[in-house]
Design an enzyme around this catalytic site. Structure first.
Site, PDB file in Angstrom:
ATOM      1  N   HIS A  77      -5.082  -3.516   5.925  1.00 47.76           N
ATOM      2  CA  HIS A  77      -4.840  -3.712   4.481  1.00 47.76           C
ATOM      3  C   HIS A  77      -6.192  -4.086   3.864  1.00 47.76           C
ATOM      4  O   HIS A  77      -6.507  -5.262   3.654  1.00 47.76           O
ATOM      5  CB  HIS A  77      -3.796  -4.817   4.265  1.00 47.76           C
ATOM      6  CG  HIS A  77      -3.619  -5.172   2.818  1.00 47.76           C
ATOM      7  ND1 HIS A  77      -3.128  -4.285   1.884  1.00 47.76           N
ATOM      8  CD2 HIS A  77      -3.887  -6.314   2.130  1.00 47.76           C
ATOM      9  CE1 HIS A  77      -3.097  -4.862   0.692  1.00 47.76           C
ATOM     10  NE2 HIS A  77      -3.562  -6.097   0.812  1.00 47.76           N
ATOM     11  N   ASP A 127       0.842  -1.204   0.000  1.00 46.80           N
ATOM     12  CA  ASP A 127       0.000   0.000   0.000  1.00 46.80           C
ATOM     13  C   ASP A 127       0.877   1.255   0.000  1.00 46.80           C
ATOM     14  O   ASP A 127       0.585   2.236  -0.688  1.00 46.80           O
ATOM     15  CB  ASP A 127      -0.927  -0.017   1.220  1.00 46.80           C
ATOM     16  CG  ASP A 127      -1.661  -1.341   1.310  1.00 46.80           C
ATOM     17  OD1 ASP A 127      -2.310  -1.711   0.327  1.00 46.80           O
ATOM     18  OD2 ASP A 127      -1.550  -2.029   2.351  1.00 46.80           O
TER      19      ASP A 127
HETATM   20  P1  NAD Z   1      -1.826 -18.304  -5.064  1.00 46.24           P
HETATM   21  O1  NAD Z   1      -3.168 -18.960  -5.015  1.00 46.24           O
HETATM   22  O2  NAD Z   1      -1.138 -18.142  -6.375  1.00 46.24           O
HETATM   23  O3  NAD Z   1      -0.816 -19.073  -4.114  1.00 46.24           O
HETATM   24  C1  NAD Z   1      -1.134 -19.422  -2.804  1.00 46.24           C
HETATM   25  C2  NAD Z   1      -0.444 -20.734  -2.526  1.00 46.24           C
HETATM   26  O4  NAD Z   1      -0.631 -21.021  -1.144  1.00 46.24           O
HETATM   27  C3  NAD Z   1      -1.011 -21.914  -3.314  1.00 46.24           C
HETATM   28  O5  NAD Z   1       0.032 -22.558  -4.054  1.00 46.24           O
HETATM   29  C4  NAD Z   1      -1.593 -22.842  -2.236  1.00 46.24           C
HETATM   30  O6  NAD Z   1      -1.426 -24.216  -2.540  1.00 46.24           O
HETATM   31  C5  NAD Z   1      -0.747 -22.428  -1.028  1.00 46.24           C
HETATM   32  N1  NAD Z   1      -1.330 -22.749   0.259  1.00 46.24           N
HETATM   33  C6  NAD Z   1      -2.639 -22.732   0.634  1.00 46.24           C
HETATM   34  N2  NAD Z   1      -2.759 -23.129   1.914  1.00 46.24           N
HETATM   35  C7  NAD Z   1      -1.514 -23.375   2.377  1.00 46.24           C
HETATM   36  C8  NAD Z   1      -0.999 -23.819   3.610  1.00 46.24           C
HETATM   37  N3  NAD Z   1      -1.791 -24.080   4.641  1.00 46.24           N
HETATM   38  N4  NAD Z   1       0.339 -23.963   3.736  1.00 46.24           N
HETATM   39  C9  NAD Z   1       1.169 -23.698   2.697  1.00 46.24           C
HETATM   40  N5  NAD Z   1       0.732 -23.297   1.495  1.00 46.24           N
HETATM   41  C10 NAD Z   1      -0.598 -23.122   1.328  1.00 46.24           C
HETATM   42  O7  NAD Z   1      -2.006 -16.891  -4.329  1.00 46.24           O
HETATM   43  P2  NAD Z   1      -1.002 -15.658  -4.333  1.00 46.24           P
HETATM   44  O8  NAD Z   1      -1.366 -14.762  -5.455  1.00 46.24           O
HETATM   45  O9  NAD Z   1       0.392 -16.121  -4.170  1.00 46.24           O
HETATM   46  O10 NAD Z   1      -1.522 -14.898  -2.997  1.00 46.24           O
HETATM   47  C11 NAD Z   1      -1.314 -15.466  -1.717  1.00 46.24           C
HETATM   48  C12 NAD Z   1      -2.011 -14.616  -0.665  1.00 46.24           C
HETATM   49  O11 NAD Z   1      -1.426 -13.318  -0.595  1.00 46.24           O
HETATM   50  C13 NAD Z   1      -3.504 -14.392  -0.927  1.00 46.24           C
HETATM   51  O12 NAD Z   1      -4.216 -14.513   0.310  1.00 46.24           O
HETATM   52  C14 NAD Z   1      -3.550 -12.953  -1.422  1.00 46.24           C
HETATM   53  O13 NAD Z   1      -4.805 -12.355  -1.191  1.00 46.24           O
HETATM   54  C15 NAD Z   1      -2.475 -12.346  -0.543  1.00 46.24           C
HETATM   55  N6  NAD Z   1      -1.934 -11.044  -0.971  1.00 46.24           N
HETATM   56  C16 NAD Z   1      -1.643 -10.144   0.002  1.00 46.24           C
HETATM   57  C17 NAD Z   1      -1.110  -8.915  -0.329  1.00 46.24           C
HETATM   58  C18 NAD Z   1      -0.794  -7.877   0.737  1.00 46.24           C
HETATM   59  O14 NAD Z   1      -0.471  -6.726   0.380  1.00 46.24           O
HETATM   60  N7  NAD Z   1      -0.856  -8.192   2.024  1.00 46.24           N
HETATM   61  C19 NAD Z   1      -0.871  -8.600  -1.682  1.00 46.24           C
HETATM   62  C20 NAD Z   1      -1.164  -9.554  -2.658  1.00 46.24           C
HETATM   63  C21 NAD Z   1      -1.724 -10.788  -2.285  1.00 46.24           C
HETATM   64  C1  LMR Z   2      -3.633  -6.496  -3.037  1.00 51.55           C
HETATM   65  O1  LMR Z   2      -3.790  -5.480  -2.360  1.00 51.55           O
HETATM   66  O2  LMR Z   2      -3.293  -6.455  -4.234  1.00 51.55           O
HETATM   67  C2  LMR Z   2      -3.842  -7.841  -2.393  1.00 51.55           C
HETATM   68  O3  LMR Z   2      -4.237  -7.716  -1.064  1.00 51.55           O
HETATM   69  C3  LMR Z   2      -4.743  -8.710  -3.180  1.00 51.55           C
HETATM   70  C4  LMR Z   2      -6.181  -8.258  -3.071  1.00 51.55           C
HETATM   71  O4  LMR Z   2      -7.038  -9.097  -2.711  1.00 51.55           O
HETATM   72  O5  LMR Z   2      -6.453  -7.098  -3.330  1.00 51.55           O
END
Ligand code: NAD
Ligand code: LMR
Length: 328
Positions: A188, A160
């Site tokens: 967030h 952010d």
């Molecule tokens: P993705 O679906 O591509 O990958 C997530 C992976 O986590 C998958 O491979 C899945 O098998 C694995 N997984 C699920 N449960 C698990 C567990 N208990 N132990 C280990 N691995 C596990 O998703 P992504 O795009 O990599 O996003 C991951 C997370 O990050 C999502 O919740 C997304 O919303 C979040 N995210 C947060 C931010 C932030 O700013 N905080 C930004 C972007 C995404």
């Molecule tokens: C983001 O801010 O890009 C991540 O938290 C993914 C989402 O769900 O928006």
């Protein structure tokens, strides 16, 4: 240095792990032992990624290990990057996941188990960054289940802050590196509050340079608050490359001293600063001494506008806390 990454076969990890293997991210010159964690169904995909990491022949890396079990993975860990969880923007069990908070019940359980393992098995000075959404409340769940006051739990708000810096640099026609003291308060989520009233650009107050409150309130704020959704809409998947960049920047910010006159961004357990109730994970302006000490910067002056926005995001965090009270 033992570095654990969960969700290692996912989108974010595919960029994050290579970023972490670049020189200069960790303060220690020790080589990295990577411990990559996935669910059993994703282990084959993870093995493919490991082959690519091997082929990258990183001089920073000592070993690459994979796990489908969190307990073995976090033994003596220095850092745990908790990415593994379900993203929004997909249909899960017949229901469309629209908001990050819709993920609370789905992802919350992951963080009870991982918190318990980290609290009892990782190093006492272990640093934990929760990326999986809803990141603040997942961190709260993990922190309580870890029950280890020496460990340092954070949730990611760096993305952010980077988004806010990028928009501000376009508005003021400056470089992102010229921006100091930009802080994101709260959750967030679409209620987050990126503050410009304490931000300094080339030695001058950013809000005064913009000199247009309606741009700040009606353009800038919603742009940052809804940027995640904008990317899901355009890409058909949630942000990954930028999220990985932000996670790596958070590690670097904790590992090294904060540059003079600046802050870095993460959500940590509130101690009541800025009237954000104690007991929730909120975004704050932070300082790192580069030796594991992280503290809240307390000299931001907040206008009535800023205070009203921060109250909204803090209330949302209290509501989320109430929804997971059985998990903490
Ligand atoms: P993705 O679906 O591509 O990958 C997530 C992976 O986590 C998958 O491979 C899945 O098998 C694995 N997984 C699920 N449960 C698990 C567990 N208990 N132990 C280990 N691995 C596990 O998703 P992504 O795009 O990599 O996003 C991951 C997370 O990050 C999502 O919740 C997304 O919303 C979040 N995210 C947060 C931010 C932030 O700013 N905080 C930004 C972007 C995404
Ligand atoms: C983001 O801010 O890009 C991540 O938290 C993914 C989402 O769900 O928006």
């Amino acid at each position: 240095m033992k570095i654990v990454v969960t969700g290692a076969a996912g989108q974010i990890a595919y960029s994050l792990v290579p970023f972490l293997c670049e020189r200069g991210i960790f303060k220690s010159e020790e080589k990295i032992d990577l411990h990559l964690v996935e669910i059993p169904a994703a282990m084959e995909r993870l093995d493919g990624f490991v082959k690519e990491l091997e082929d990258s022949a990183y001089s920073t890396v000592n070993s690459i290990n994979t796990h489908d079990n969190i307990d073995a993975a976090v033994e003596n860990a220095d850092w745990c990057l908790l990415v593994g969880s379900i993203p929004r923007g997909i249909v899960f069990q017949g229901k469309e996941i629209k908001e990050r908070s819709d993920l609370l019940q789905i992802n919350g359980g992951i963080f009870t188990e991982q918190g318990k393992a980290i609290g009892s098995k990782a190093k006492d000075n272990c640093k934990v960054l929760v990326v999986g959404n809803p990141a603040n409340t997942n961190a709260l769940i993990g922190y309580h289940n870890a029950n280890n006051a020496n460990q340092s739990w954070m949730a990611m708000t760096m993305l952010d802050a980077l988004r806010a810096k990028a928009q501000l640099s376009m508005k003021l026609d400056c470089h992102v590196d010229d921006i100091y003291r930009l802080a994101v308060f709260g959750n967030h989520s679409p209620t987050m509050f990126p503050d410009l009233e304490n931000t300094i650009v080339n030695g001058q107050n950013a809000y005064e340079q913009i000199n247009d409150h309606s741009w700040v309130e009606d353009k800038f704020l919603p742009k940052i608050q809804k940027r995640g959704a904008e990317i899901i809409e355009a890409r058909g998947a949630s942000s990954a490359s930028s999220a990985a960049r932000a996670a790596c920047d958070t590690v670097k910010a904790v590992e090294h001293p904060t540059r003079s006159g600046d802050v870095f961004n993460a959500a940590i357990m509130s101690d009541g600063s800025y009237d954000i109730p104690a007991g929730i994970f909120s975004g704050f302006p932070l300082l790192s001494d580069g030796n594991g000490k992280i503290e809240i910067v307390r000299d931001f002056s907040l206008s009535e506008f800023a205070k009203s926005k921060i109250a909204i995001t803090a209330n949302e965090l209290l509501e989320e806390k109430d929804l997971v009270k059985d998990l903490i």
